[in-house]
Design a protein around this motif. Sequence first.
Motif, PDB file in Angstrom:
ATOM      1  N   GLY A 218      50.162 -52.937  35.335  1.00 45.53           N
ATOM      2  CA  GLY A 218      49.613 -54.220  35.738  1.00 45.53           C
ATOM      3  C   GLY A 218      49.969 -55.348  34.813  1.00 45.53           C
ATOM      4  O   GLY A 218      51.081 -55.389  34.265  1.00 45.53           O
ATOM      5  N   SER A 219      49.025 -56.222  34.625  1.00 47.91           N
ATOM      6  CA  SER A 219      49.244 -57.461  33.878  1.00 47.91           C
ATOM      7  C   SER A 219      49.769 -57.187  32.472  1.00 47.91           C
ATOM      8  O   SER A 219      49.463 -56.156  31.865  1.00 47.91           O
ATOM      9  CB  SER A 219      47.936 -58.244  33.794  1.00 47.91           C
ATOM     10  OG  SER A 219      47.463 -58.588  35.077  1.00 47.91           O
ATOM     11  N   PHE A 220      50.553 -58.134  31.992  1.00 46.53           N
ATOM     12  CA  PHE A 220      51.100 -58.141  30.631  1.00 46.53           C
ATOM     13  C   PHE A 220      52.037 -56.963  30.373  1.00 46.53           C
ATOM     14  O   PHE A 220      52.243 -56.565  29.226  1.00 46.53           O
ATOM     15  CB  PHE A 220      49.975 -58.161  29.588  1.00 46.53           C
ATOM     16  CG  PHE A 220      48.825 -59.053  29.954  1.00 46.53           C
ATOM     17  CD1 PHE A 220      49.015 -60.422  30.116  1.00 46.53           C
ATOM     18  CD2 PHE A 220      47.561 -58.525  30.176  1.00 46.53           C
ATOM     19  CE1 PHE A 220      47.967 -61.248  30.472  1.00 46.53           C
ATOM     20  CE2 PHE A 220      46.502 -59.342  30.529  1.00 46.53           C
ATOM     21  CZ  PHE A 220      46.707 -60.708  30.681  1.00 46.53           C
ATOM     22  N   GLY A 221      52.585 -56.393  31.454  1.00 47.23           N
ATOM     23  CA  GLY A 221      53.546 -55.318  31.311  1.00 47.23           C
ATOM     24  C   GLY A 221      52.947 -53.977  30.967  1.00 47.23           C
ATOM     25  O   GLY A 221      53.655 -53.067  30.529  1.00 47.23           O
ATOM     26  N   GLN A 222      51.652 -53.803  31.185  1.00 48.56           N
ATOM     27  CA  GLN A 222      51.002 -52.539  30.876  1.00 48.56           C
ATOM     28  C   GLN A 222      51.395 -51.464  31.901  1.00 48.56           C
ATOM     29  O   GLN A 222      51.368 -51.694  33.113  1.00 48.56           O
ATOM     30  CB  GLN A 222      49.489 -52.705  30.875  1.00 48.56           C
ATOM     31  CG  GLN A 222      48.917 -53.186  29.555  1.00 48.56           C
ATOM     32  CD  GLN A 222      48.860 -52.080  28.516  1.00 48.56           C
ATOM     33  OE1 GLN A 222      48.601 -50.923  28.826  1.00 48.56           O
ATOM     34  NE2 GLN A 222      49.108 -52.443  27.265  1.00 48.56           N
ATOM     35  N   VAL A 223      51.750 -50.277  31.410  1.00 51.70           N
ATOM     36  CA  VAL A 223      52.012 -49.114  32.255  1.00 51.70           C
ATOM     37  C   VAL A 223      51.302 -47.919  31.632  1.00 51.70           C
ATOM     38  O   VAL A 223      51.084 -47.875  30.414  1.00 51.70           O
ATOM     39  CB  VAL A 223      53.521 -48.819  32.390  1.00 51.70           C
ATOM     40  CG1 VAL A 223      54.214 -49.942  33.136  1.00 51.70           C
ATOM     41  CG2 VAL A 223      54.161 -48.607  31.023  1.00 51.70           C
ATOM     42  N   TYR A 224      50.924 -46.946  32.465  1.00 52.52           N
ATOM     43  CA  TYR A 224      50.254 -45.770  31.937  1.00 52.52           C
ATOM     44  C   TYR A 224      50.440 -44.585  32.867  1.00 52.52           C
ATOM     45  O   TYR A 224      50.772 -44.720  34.048  1.00 52.52           O
ATOM     46  CB  TYR A 224      48.761 -46.038  31.724  1.00 52.52           C
ATOM     47  CG  TYR A 224      47.951 -46.135  33.003  1.00 52.52           C
ATOM     48  CD1 TYR A 224      47.340 -45.014  33.558  1.00 52.52           C
ATOM     49  CD2 TYR A 224      47.802 -47.353  33.664  1.00 52.52           C
ATOM     50  CE1 TYR A 224      46.604 -45.098  34.731  1.00 52.52           C
ATOM     51  CE2 TYR A 224      47.070 -47.458  34.830  1.00 52.52           C
ATOM     52  CZ  TYR A 224      46.479 -46.326  35.361  1.00 52.52           C
ATOM     53  OH  TYR A 224      45.758 -46.422  36.526  1.00 52.52           O
ATOM     54  N   GLY A 225      50.224 -43.404  32.307  1.00 50.01           N
ATOM     55  CA  GLY A 225      50.181 -42.166  33.067  1.00 50.01           C
ATOM     56  C   GLY A 225      49.067 -41.293  32.527  1.00 50.01           C
ATOM     57  O   GLY A 225      48.837 -41.256  31.313  1.00 50.01           O
ATOM     58  N   ALA A 226      48.342 -40.596  33.411  1.00 51.49           N
ATOM     59  CA  ALA A 226      47.192 -39.809  32.990  1.00 51.49           C
ATOM     60  C   ALA A 226      47.115 -38.525  33.800  1.00 51.49           C
ATOM     61  O   ALA A 226      47.615 -38.449  34.927  1.00 51.49           O
ATOM     62  CB  ALA A 226      45.903 -40.613  33.160  1.00 51.49           C
ATOM     63  N   PHE A 227      46.469 -37.508  33.210  1.00 49.64           N
ATOM     64  CA  PHE A 227      46.251 -36.246  33.912  1.00 49.64           C
ATOM     65  C   PHE A 227      44.922 -35.650  33.472  1.00 49.64           C
ATOM     66  O   PHE A 227      44.409 -35.936  32.385  1.00 49.64           O
ATOM     67  CB  PHE A 227      47.382 -35.250  33.639  1.00 49.64           C
ATOM     68  CG  PHE A 227      47.455 -34.793  32.210  1.00 49.64           C
ATOM     69  CD1 PHE A 227      46.761 -33.667  31.785  1.00 49.64           C
ATOM     70  CD2 PHE A 227      48.225 -35.479  31.284  1.00 49.64           C
ATOM     71  CE1 PHE A 227      46.818 -33.240  30.466  1.00 49.64           C
ATOM     72  CE2 PHE A 227      48.294 -35.060  29.959  1.00 49.64           C
ATOM     73  CZ  PHE A 227      47.580 -33.938  29.547  1.00 49.64           C
TER      74      PHE A 227
END
Length: 745
Positions: A218-227
């Motif tokens: 999303g905003s400000f170039g944030q990326v994530y992955g979770a499990f």
Amino acid sequence: MGSIRTLVGVRALRTMALASASLFALTASAAAQQATARLDELSVEGSGRGAGATGGQPAQRGADGRVAPEDPRGPIAGYVATRSVTATKTNTPLIETPQSITVIGTEQIQAQGATTLTQATQYTAGIYSGVTGVDERVDFFNLRGFRASDYGIYKDGLQLLNYGFGTLKTEVFGLERIEVLRGPAAVLFGAGNPGGIVNQITKRPTLTPFGYVEIGGGSFGQVYGAFDIGGPADDSGHWFYRLTGIGRAGGTQVDGADSDRYYIAPALTYRPDAGTSFTLLTSYQRDSSAVTANFLPYSGTVRPNLSGLRIPRSLNVGDPTFNNFQREQLFAGYEFEHAVDATWTVRQNLRYSFSDGYQNSYVGQSGYADPAQTQLARYQFGFTDKVSLFQVDNQAEARFSDGLFRHDLILGVDYKNYTLHDNQQVLFPGPNLNLLNPIFGPPQDRAPTNLVDVPRFTQIGLYAQDQIKLTENLTLVAGLRQDFATSDVKVKFSRFGDQSSSRDDQALTGRVALIYNFDFGLAPYVSYSTSFQPQIGIDSITGGALVPDRGEQVEVGVKFQPIGERYFLTVAAFDLVRDNPPIPSPFANGSSTTQLGSVRSRGIEAQFVGNLFDGLNVVAAVTHFDLEYIKSQQTQLIGRTPIGVPETYASAFLDYTIPVGDYRGLGFGGGVRYVGRSFANDINSLTVPDFVLFDATVHYTWDRWRAAVTASNIGDRRFVTSCTDLNNCFYGEARRVLASVSYKW
């Protein structure tokens, strides 16, 4: 307090000591026989984030076909929790708990797109989250008008101390629920802010297998992955596991200030029989971010400065070339429980916490350097801090009848040992920052050492509480606690000279409360409680050790939860007096904290949570209180309101998912948050204006997939959360949009 001492006297203390000795013996005996314990109604539902209240599986039912009671440490069906262990340390229905408490589950956290404790508590009564704006380093909040982010944050019933620059911060994705308990809780926990505590409940292993994965950005170039995966670990039905993890990277609303995190949390449960269990809870977390709170002057944020400028929210007041904050954090502990017989159950909760933090940056807390107010004065500040915290809580619970009344008695002994190795670096002055043409670089090495000290704190407490059913409808809750605490600071180096200090303290605290449960779901209650929080550190004015923080509160309230209905309403009025609250002071003698007197907080709170009909979830809260100094060494403060604390706030959030038809699974909702004005100076002549924010969510669930977009502050309102003085004001969160896709099995 005096009346309680008169009531119990020496005999009560002897009784508690004997009971505690017996508890140790019971625990040791049980541990020798079987080093495991029973889980209270261990949930069989997998509940990865986004998996819904029960991980997409049907609710567990007993042999009679009825839905099993809610696990007080497990997932929540929808938004409405029914049980908790935070307020009483026993598995007690919320409708029978004579204290104001709000429980936030993963489904609500997910719907609101919350990724921090600050964001997850923004729709909760009595708590003002984000006091210092967007701060990637720690969660700041007030409870009933008092700062609670230092001593008031708990994890699985054990305290997380945030003293000075040694901090501990929990990843929200690793939590099953968040419980906000308002009012003094020292009788059971021996510590914490008198305004209340926030207890974070960790995800635990489950009896049935499940899996969950999620990616987003999303905003400000944030990326994530979770499990999140878990279930049985063997074929015998004795071992269960859970593994939760998340990694995120990207920017923040401050230019050049990234926020990266890696988190992994293995958990393992051994359950040899129905009455015994041992759960190992561990996690490792690495944060790499920057100073984003910015610490800006009143003129230029709340109001335009003399040049007509407002400082941009995105301005990096530090320096993008070396504005660094890093932290490595480890939690390792276990929860042991064993049912000795039909009456007695013994428990032991233990955890070791470690944090290694580092910061090096320019800080703009010095105001302007020129008459036109276009140059921000800065200085360089850094630290390397190592926190070590060991805690153990031993409990023995007895459920029995004496022939007249039913009892739920809990006896306990807990111990806490905290050490901070603190090394601070300061360089005055730093280069000014031109607001019209900011120029950054080159990166700077650490500033000269300013302070090297080792604060230590130990505390042991003996407590007893009895929940007595006087009738089928009337319950009396009474408890006492005796604490012994030692706090000392060994100063190894200071440019102000030797400031070492030490003190020993002890206190008796108590609680007595009555609650009456009408058959139609109404439950009025009244309570009286006291609190005791030993302080760590040195008073910047007196030069001596900080004295303990004490509190006293009367609370009356009413709860309403009709049988068979899926909503819960709580209204509470309180009168709380806090003696010796630590407050910020001008930098002097190597410390920035002092104690000036007593503050009274009187007010009313209301919280509504409901699943009103199939697919519609609602959360609403209203808080209003009057906060004032009633005693102070500085007479001009008497009758004034402490700075940085809004006295009125309200919120409402609705989320609706279409349950049937062609558009089944499509959901949407939104929320509104109002925060009233606060004061920016001690004499209350300058104010921080009120503000209104709007949030929104859209999501779609099909089969095992879910896609969602959430947005907070959708109007991108520019606002200031609070000011601690004329040179320290904090911008709130800019518009934040988060999109995600998840899959569960």
